[in-house]
Enzyme design. Sequence first.
Site, short mmCIF file in Angstrom:
data_model
loop_
_atom_site.label_atom_id
_atom_site.label_comp_id
_atom_site.label_asym_id
_atom_site.label_seq_id
_atom_site.Cartn_x
_atom_site.Cartn_y
_atom_site.Cartn_z
N GLU A 145 -1.58 -4.69 28.46
CA GLU A 145 -2.54 -5.78 28.64
C GLU A 145 -2.14 -6.76 29.73
O GLU A 145 -2.97 -7.48 30.28
CB GLU A 145 -2.76 -6.53 27.32
CG GLU A 145 -1.55 -7.32 26.81
CD GLU A 145 -0.57 -6.46 26.06
OE1 GLU A 145 0.55 -6.92 25.81
OE2 GLU A 145 -0.92 -5.31 25.72
N ASP A 203 0.49 -1.16 70.85
CA ASP A 203 0.24 -1.22 72.28
C ASP A 203 1.45 -1.88 72.95
O ASP A 203 2.41 -2.27 72.28
CB ASP A 203 -1.05 -1.97 72.58
CG ASP A 203 -1.02 -3.43 72.11
OD1 ASP A 203 -0.03 -3.82 71.44
OD2 ASP A 203 -1.97 -4.16 72.39
N ASP A 205 -5.04 -5.24 69.71
CA ASP A 205 -5.93 -6.40 69.75
C ASP A 205 -7.13 -6.23 70.67
O ASP A 205 -7.90 -7.16 70.85
CB ASP A 205 -5.15 -7.65 70.17
CG ASP A 205 -4.58 -7.53 71.57
OD1 ASP A 205 -4.70 -6.45 72.19
OD2 ASP A 205 -4.00 -8.52 72.07
N ASP A 231 -8.56 -0.51 71.02
CA ASP A 231 -7.70 -0.25 69.86
C ASP A 231 -8.50 -0.09 68.56
O ASP A 231 -7.93 0.33 67.55
CB ASP A 231 -6.70 -1.39 69.67
CG ASP A 231 -5.75 -1.53 70.84
OD1 ASP A 231 -5.30 -0.49 71.34
OD2 ASP A 231 -5.48 -2.66 71.27
N ASN A 237 9.98 2.46 21.91
CA ASN A 237 9.57 1.83 20.65
C ASN A 237 8.79 2.79 19.77
O ASN A 237 9.04 2.89 18.55
CB ASN A 237 8.71 0.59 20.95
CG ASN A 237 9.56 -0.63 21.23
OD1 ASN A 237 10.78 -0.61 21.04
ND2 ASN A 237 8.93 -1.68 21.72
N ASN A 242 5.67 -8.00 20.96
CA ASN A 242 4.95 -7.64 22.18
C ASN A 242 4.57 -8.87 22.99
O ASN A 242 4.69 -8.89 24.23
CB ASN A 242 3.70 -6.83 21.82
CG ASN A 242 3.08 -6.15 23.03
OD1 ASN A 242 3.78 -5.61 23.86
ND2 ASN A 242 1.76 -6.20 23.11
N ASP A 259 6.01 -9.70 26.71
CA ASP A 259 5.12 -9.89 27.85
C ASP A 259 5.38 -11.22 28.54
O ASP A 259 5.35 -11.31 29.78
CB ASP A 259 3.65 -9.82 27.39
CG ASP A 259 3.21 -8.39 27.11
OD1 ASP A 259 3.84 -7.46 27.65
OD2 ASP A 259 2.25 -8.21 26.34
#
Length: 921
Positions: free
Chosen positions: A354, A396, A664, A668, A732, A757, A761
């Site tokens: 989650e 370039d 640029d 290109d 687990n 949990n 987290d």
Amino acid sequence: MHITILKNLFAGFLRARRMTRHFGRRIMLDTVVRTGVGREAPDTLSRTLAEAALADRDALLARLGSHADGLTERQAEAIRARTGFNEVGHEKPLPWWRHLWHCYRNPFNLLLTLLAAISWWTGDLEAVTVIGTMVVFSTLLRFWQEARSSRAADALKALVGNTATVARRPASADAAPHAETYFGVRLAVDPGRDVEMPVRMLVPGDIVRLAAGDMIPADCRVLSAKDLFVAQAAMTGESLPVEKFAEQAGASTRNPLELDDILFMGTNVVSGSATAVVLATGDRTYFGALAGRVQAVDRGPTSFQMGVNQVSWLLIRFMLVMAPLVLLINGYTKGDWGEALLFALSIAVGLTPEMLPMIATSTLAKGAVALSRRKVVVKRLDAIQNLGAMDVLCTDKTGTLTEDRIVLARHEDAWGAASDRVLELAWLNSRHQTGLRNPLDEAVLERVGTGAPPGQAASYRKIDEIPFDFERRRMSVVVAGADGRHLLISKGAVEGILKACDRVLHDGVETPLTPERLERVRAVASALNDEGLLVVAVAYRMPEPAREAYGVADEQGLVLAGTVAFLDPPKESVPQALAALAAHGVPVKVLTGDNERVAAKVCSDVGLAPRGVLLGGDVEAMDDAALARAVESHDVFAQLTPMHKERIVRRLKANGHVVGFLGDGINDAPALRAADVGISVDTAVDIAREAADIILLEKSLMVLEEGVVEGRRTFANMLKYIKMTASSNFGNVFSVLVASAFIPFLPMLPIHLLVQNLLYDVSQSAIPFDRVDEEQLRRPQRWQPGEIGRFMLFFGPISSVFDILTFAMMWFVFGADTPARQTLFQSGWFVVGLLTQTLIVHMIRTPKVPFVQSRAAWPLLAMTAAIMAAGVFLPMGPLAPELRLQALPPLYFALLPLILLGYMGLVQAMKGYYVRRWGWQ
């Protein structure tokens, strides 16, 4: 600046379609072609465009309330008040409550809510509280981050947004120069002159000037044009540019895309120049009318998104298999199917990633902020991953390896003697051309300065011009002197000019360009190239009879006058940047349209020893198989056309490389689109900025090297969470299956799993701020879902070994072997499980010895320490009865360090084996 970047990141990952309208125009145009809707338009719009195409110019301007010299500023403001800004698919910000709903409605939150509802129905209020906390924490964090990013959208557009050249007509009330504010920036406006303004400020009736490299900012009618070629493949799928004229050839054409004098928003000018009047803006354009249909067709997922999705579905599939298995084992062995169902649902929650969206979002946001500090603006989310995965950089030459500070060093005749006549001709060409003005033209004009031009140049007036293109590699202007005679002056690449010459000027006399003289001319130019000078040839002729319009066919029978040579010194920082990129596994290949000798000299000066130089003509002659081999054995590619650059990039990708391209210019753009990560600069032409995924605010390889490192750091931190989650969850569940088969009570209650949990987290929420080992930044990093699965299966069972030892300790040492004493058993495993889960954060974040050879950043250290303290406190504190836990005996805490040290030692030993066998990404 930092917050600015967040807009783009969340646009790509969380709500790509809604939040990338400004930069997603190219993507949407590509979708138009793929879906076929680009060939259709509403009948009303088609009729309107056809009428505008056939209308008399003056009548059309009058209908739009405009003038040949443009609108006044007050007229533009009044029209803008009626029509709104020139934006396509712009959505108003969502109300906060709808935004909050969007942040909540993901599969993980819905699954948790379902579990909370079941827990409430069964009277388990503690579970409801814990699950609710998890959902609220995840939703509010996402809401807060997206709100910040939305507020930063306009700032991002101003940073790298496109502008247009617009004519502004003076009026009595507007005659004095004044300032206008665009996106918070004050711009000086001198009425009666052309001004640069953001594209979103355009209104119907505006007169715009267009040149090669410009994006078409709105639907327009051409008023005047010179050799105007427009690439509208994104609208029609046609590969070749289409020529546009100032008049519609036939009255029978009804398909808008076939109209000769209509330009469409989102297409771009390939060559030539034009003046056009804006017919429609925003959603009223042809593109805007189609956008509603195109929005229903989502862009395909990027490699980054596919990687995240693969990991998510791996864990979800694992959950769908393991949760029913836990239900069957516990229901069969314990006989209480209701409690077994709750426990299985808790297992499902424990296996649900989650926090993955939040961790991914936070990590990428943190990385983008860090990149912004390094003058790197990320336009697309997956560009961060691709930047870190890049193992070849194509670039370039001008402005990247060199200073982009071009000066005119010499002006010589074809034999190498200084010549003022050559300078005069070059000045006339640069002064009167209106197409794609480049630094070479600026250098010529700067050399002459503001004083009187050389010779009789001041007496010439412009008649016509033949714009530059990348096939001819030259451009010409036609001027008339005081005597009325026309003079065509052509300037361009030496070979491009020589193809059109049959004579050469020597000592004031025009003589045939014999093979011997041609060889001499080339030798002089080559000698200049060998000195690192960029050589441009200048030729001329006096066409007879004189006329008002000229074309490419007139570029023949020219007289070679000589050459002008330019110097662009190498950047001092380039050798250091090249060494840094090489140290990080990113070799550099130079792709340039310049002469091969100049390219080789510049590369040598900056310490890039090319293994070989491949010319555009060689690329043209090779098939794909030969080119695939050649791109691996060559580092410098010279005299390339835009299509050559694109083909080289595609061959490198086909060879398995992740390719970055830095450019640029308009030449290109194809390569920028073909590359895995297109990189441009904020001063690039419109089409190059639009095609790029990343914008550099400073055209420097050193800046890019820092961006590569930050991209790898961002990706590495995200991989940490995924590896931790996958291995910990697997361990687990494996422990639960073992315990459920042999213990006559649940090894841990649903509330325990949920709290564990939640705390785990929270401990990982600081991962985006963690540091990464230097060794992990030296190599390109890619998604390897198979490696993640192997990692999970390898490290997951290690924690189960110590879980089983804990089971044995609680059963045999502390006598927690009956349902009456299950709370003691569950409390003991709760603490061990939470501490080992938290320690795995430090064990797996690095292949080195944690805390000694590699120490986590202080936010992660502080967060994990706090969670471990909370895990020990909960069974001993006042909340224990509410959580159905109990205090643990002193002997437990004496044995606990042995379990944890044994766990850390075994993980470290297995890490060594894993690294030797499979490596460590």
